[in-house]
Scaffold this active site. Structure first.
Site, PDB file in Angstrom:
ATOM      1  N   ASP A   1      -6.255   3.645   0.700  1.00 43.40           N
ATOM      2  CA  ASP A   1      -5.466   4.849   0.973  1.00 43.40           C
ATOM      3  C   ASP A   1      -5.060   5.542  -0.312  1.00 43.40           C
ATOM      4  O   ASP A   1      -5.104   4.960  -1.401  1.00 43.40           O
ATOM      5  CB  ASP A   1      -4.226   4.515   1.804  1.00 43.40           C
ATOM      6  CG  ASP A   1      -3.243   3.596   1.074  1.00 43.40           C
ATOM      7  OD1 ASP A   1      -3.704   2.665   0.372  1.00 43.40           O
ATOM      8  OD2 ASP A   1      -2.021   3.802   1.201  1.00 43.40           O
TER       9      ASP A   1
ATOM     10  N   GLU B   1      -1.454   0.632   1.105  1.00 45.70           N
ATOM     11  CA  GLU B   1      -0.709   0.157  -0.063  1.00 45.70           C
ATOM     12  C   GLU B   1       0.362   1.160  -0.463  1.00 45.70           C
ATOM     13  O   GLU B   1       1.470   0.774  -0.854  1.00 45.70           O
ATOM     14  CB  GLU B   1      -1.673  -0.084  -1.228  1.00 45.70           C
ATOM     15  CG  GLU B   1      -1.053  -0.794  -2.428  1.00 45.70           C
ATOM     16  CD  GLU B   1      -0.477   0.143  -3.484  1.00 45.70           C
ATOM     17  OE1 GLU B   1       0.127  -0.358  -4.448  1.00 45.70           O
ATOM     18  OE2 GLU B   1      -0.622   1.379  -3.344  1.00 45.70           O
TER      19      GLU B   1
END
Length: 413
Positions: free
Chosen positions: A84, A178
């Protein structure tokens, strides 16, 4: 060493929007993350010929294996990168390549009004003669952590094509969310199957993250009393003002904009409210567990004092820990840190172990039984339009990973 496929991979990955969403109720938090993992990352791993490639639905992670090419037991090493990107525009990323940077000039971000200025970002001067990669001024680049993804792929490609490099079994993981702090919570350490690992999610060459913040977060929900201002005296309780009064009782210096080094802080992330109701969201950071507890206790004491003054629970506090300083646990596994140090030095790098003023997935994974320091990936100015990376820095990350694989096998003989 130069790796011809690294840059094309990186350019392909950053053009895919895989931004996470902290307000989502699904996991991974966005469908686009999952699509990136399944439709891009997994396919690239398959083309490289890796083993045990699978998508762990519960963990939201892609797992793969580089098989051992030695006939003796070697501790299983892992590498992780997150799929991400941060909370900034990630749609239609247009990477810009600036070759042979002169080390002095401002770098225009596409055709925009924004520039990377070495007066503002002095690290740029270190990269004279190298290739700088930026976005176009209206998005982030996504170097965090598509540098890491590109480097893991390039590392795997090199080992698969160079059997003369001796190494044990190596596990790779590509994880979600994350940036919003929820990906590591779901990670399946058993399925990953590594004895130790490294996240590839750091900054400039030489940076080694084995000391991070300990972290907590809290929210305040404040119930006010809304009365017409004409007759408000002695009756109105303005929830926004109560929030301001709370905030002003926290130490003024202990904010991100006033701290550095090993100093911790309170950080007000958001403040939304009306006279009737206000909501405040904070994070707390400290390198020491005792310091984190002291900060949490200060918040609790301020809330209690204010509620006592109101005579009712007008302020509702919710607080939880997020992660802890990995250094406290890594003290038991210094051989892992030494492996990284030795690989850095073998590749001509000066090791920089300044404390990481943040956390990584490795912060949580270390406390889940998977010791996991963080190595550099070449990310600079993350999370905004001024983000950039340096191609030669990414090359150096792959060099270090290859050396770590070799050293790990040599030490197991």
């Amino acid at each position: 060493m130069e790796y011809p496929n690294l840059l094309p991979r990186f350019l392909k990955y950053v053009k895919v929007n895989s931004r996470s969403d902290e307000n989502s109720d699904r996991f991974p938090s966005t469908e686009r993350e999952e699509n990136f993992q399944k439709n891009v990352i997994m396919k690239d791993l398959e083309e490289l010929g890796l083993s045990d490639i699978h998508y762990n639905q519960k963990a939201g992670s892609v797992i793969a294996e580089i098989p051992s090419n030695v006939d003796y037991d070697v501790p299983v090493m892992g590498f992780l990168a997150h799929s991400d990107t941060a909370d900034f525009n990630s749609e239609n990323v247009k990477p810009q390549i600036h070759k042979n940077y002169d080390g002095e000039s401002k770098i225009q971000l596409g055709d925009s009004e924004f520039y990377l200025d070495p007066e503002v970002y002095p690290n740029l001067r270190k990269y004279k003669g190298q290739t700088i990669i930026t976005a176009s001024g209206d998005t982030l680049l996504g170097a965090d952590d598509k540098c890491g993804i590109s480097e893991l792929m390039t590392f795997a490609e090199y080992l698969m094509n160079h059997p003369e490099v001796k190494h044990g079994k190596i596990r790779l993981a590509f994880t979600p969310d994350e940036e919003i702090g929820t990906g590591a919570e779901q990670f399946d350490v058993k399925d990953f199957g590594a004895d130790f690992a490294f996240t590839v999610d750091g900054e400039a060459p030489g940076k080694l993250g084995d000391c991070t913040f300990s972290a907590a977060q809290f929210t305040l929900d404040i119930q006010g009393v809304n009365v017409h201002p004409a007759v408000a005296k002695g009756q109105m309780i303005n929830a926004v003002q109560v929030g301001i009064d709370f905030h002003n009782q926290l130490p003024e210096h202990d904010r991100p904009e006033h701290t550095d080094g090993r100093e911790g802080f309170f950080h007000l992330l958001s403040f939304d409210g009306t006279v009737d109701h206000a909501h405040l969201a904070y994070i707390i950071r400290d390198f020491e567990r005792d310091g984190l507890e002291e900060r949490k206790n200060l918040v609790k004491s301020i809330v209690k004092k204010m509620n006592d003054e109101f005579g009712t629970e007008r302020i509702k506090l919710q607080m939880n820990d997020q992660y802890y300083n990995m250094a406290d646990e890594l003290k038991k596994h210094m051989d892992i840190v030494d492996l990284a140090r030795d690989a850095y030095k073998a590749e001509g790098l000066e090791v920089n172990e300044d404390p990481v003023r943040g956390g990584t997935d490795g912060s949580q994974l270390t406390y889940m039984g998977l010791p996991c320091p963080n190595i550099f990936a070449g990310e600079e100015n993350m999370h905004g339009r001024y983000e950039y990376t340096v191609l030669e820095s990414m090359y150096k990350t792959v060099d270090v990973m290859i050396k770590m694989a070799e050293l790990n096998a040599e030490r197991a003989k």
